[in-house]
Design an enzyme around this catalytic site. Sequence first.
Site, PDB file in Angstrom:
ATOM      1  CE1 TYR A   1      46.070  40.786  32.444  1.00 45.06           C
ATOM      2  CE2 TYR A   1      46.860  41.917  34.422  1.00 45.06           C
ATOM      3  CZ  TYR A   1      45.876  41.202  33.755  1.00 45.06           C
ATOM      4  OH  TYR A   1      44.711  40.886  34.405  1.00 45.06           O
TER       5      TYR A   1
ATOM      6  CE  LYS B   1      40.238  39.499  43.384  1.00 41.92           C
ATOM      7  NZ  LYS B   1      39.423  38.791  42.389  1.00 41.92           N
TER       8      LYS B   1
ATOM      9  CE  LYS C   1      33.964  42.389  42.033  1.00 40.91           C
ATOM     10  NZ  LYS C   1      34.634  41.443  41.105  1.00 40.91           N
TER      11      LYS C   1
ATOM     12  CB  SER D   1      44.398  45.141  34.997  1.00 43.51           C
ATOM     13  OG  SER D   1      43.542  45.515  36.059  1.00 43.51           O
TER      14      SER D   1
ATOM     15  NE  ARG E   1      36.624  45.045  39.750  1.00 46.29           N
ATOM     16  CZ  ARG E   1      36.551  45.550  40.972  1.00 46.29           C
ATOM     17  NH1 ARG E   1      36.037  46.750  41.162  1.00 46.29           N
ATOM     18  NH2 ARG E   1      36.981  44.845  42.007  1.00 46.29           N
TER      19      ARG E   1
ATOM     20  CD  GLU F   1      40.854  35.004  53.854  1.00 50.65           C
ATOM     21  OE1 GLU F   1      40.797  33.846  53.388  1.00 50.65           O
ATOM     22  OE2 GLU F   1      39.843  35.709  54.060  1.00 50.65           O
TER      23      GLU F   1
ATOM     24  CE  LYS G   1      43.492  39.920  41.353  1.00 50.88           C
ATOM     25  NZ  LYS G   1      42.377  39.198  40.831  1.00 50.88           N
TER      26      LYS G   1
HETATM   27  C1  PBG Z   1      37.464  38.455  39.339  1.00 52.32           C
HETATM   28  C2  PBG Z   1      38.874  38.857  39.159  1.00 52.32           C
HETATM   29  C3  PBG Z   1      39.350  40.175  39.164  1.00 52.32           C
HETATM   30  C4  PBG Z   1      40.697  40.120  38.835  1.00 52.32           C
HETATM   31  C5  PBG Z   1      41.024  38.773  38.662  1.00 52.32           C
HETATM   32  N1  PBG Z   1      39.893  38.006  38.886  1.00 52.32           N
HETATM   33  C6  PBG Z   1      38.627  41.448  39.354  1.00 52.32           C
HETATM   34  C7  PBG Z   1      37.879  41.655  40.588  1.00 52.32           C
HETATM   35  O1  PBG Z   1      38.029  40.967  41.587  1.00 52.32           O
HETATM   36  O2  PBG Z   1      37.036  42.555  40.552  1.00 52.32           O
HETATM   37  C8  PBG Z   1      41.567  41.316  38.665  1.00 52.32           C
HETATM   38  C9  PBG Z   1      42.833  41.118  37.902  1.00 52.32           C
HETATM   39  C10 PBG Z   1      43.477  42.346  37.402  1.00 52.32           C
HETATM   40  O3  PBG Z   1      43.123  43.486  37.754  1.00 52.32           O
HETATM   41  O4  PBG Z   1      44.406  42.193  36.596  1.00 52.32           O
HETATM   42  N2  PBG Z   1      37.162  37.528  40.283  1.00 52.32           N
END
Ligand code: PBG
Length: 325
Positions: free
Chosen positions: A314, A196, A218, A275, A206, A234, A249
Amino acid sequence: MYPIHRNRRLRTNESIRSLVRETTISPNDFMFPMFVAEGKGVEVPLGSMPGLFRRSLDLTVKEVKELWSLGIKAVNIYVKVDDKLKDNAGKEAWNKDGLMQQTIRAIKDAVPGMIVMPDVALDPYSIHGHDGIVENGLIINDATVDALTRMSVSHAEAGADFVAPSDMMDGRVYAIRKALEESGHHDVGIMSYSAKYASAFYGPFRDALDSAPGFGDKKTYQMDYANRIEAIKEALHDVEEGADIVMVKPGMAYLDIVREVKNAVNVPVAVYQVSGEYAMVKAAAEKGWLDHDKVMMEQLYCIKRAGASIISTYFAKEAAIILNK
Ligand code: PBG
């Protein structure tokens, strides 16, 4: 070699193209991410994700029934937690009557066959909007892993089929596997968000959960998008630690990683088309600059071709409707 080889022969018409097509997609490949909020009869449109809503539990269950009727077999669940319930340790995350736990129970009750994969990370529960516990401005790994372990067991107790840690703490898959075994949840699986990346494509998500980090970013836990080898490391660690499914992701900009991880592991690879990827297609289509359905289907095929066994998207519902025609 021409004229012996005329590659266009296999593209002459749709019949031959469909005979030689290497990749197919179906609603069975999709997981649908859903945003759940407190209340009843609540349906809030998500500004940066047109066509999607944050819904209360009653309307979420209704939507899940519809997804099931379209052939979608799995949902990812994210909850929007009231600010009053947030703290640094994320304690609400393992409240057995918390919104996530209620949601898992309600979905499994209404549609027992639906695979429910709750998100395991502290950000919706954190006053800091971080995926872990914060001390002196740092995200503390091992204390966070303890919290994620409790959270996972409480999801399993509520009836989750899989837990899906999206936090990127070290060692959490092993700790969660061990805790699930010790609490008798042998059949509850782990889909690990293994590779990720720290991505700006998560912006609309968010917004949807009001979960943007309150300070910093992050990057001390999510991966640097400049890195490739790290993704394989990982994923291999997570498989060794007991992950049943590994995830990459975001999706489209990371398909090289998807293929490499696919070639490196012997478990199914999931891809999260996030998203921001959804928002870009919607925005361009709204302006009339792209053909929405064609671009959507192309992207889903390409993610599958790259090596995804499962796509969290989505677009799941809209794509399923087209595929079922
Ligand atoms: C949080 C999480 C996030 C997403 C999925 N789980 C956001 C982040 O890590 O800040 C993002 C998914 C998306 O953007 O559709 N742990």
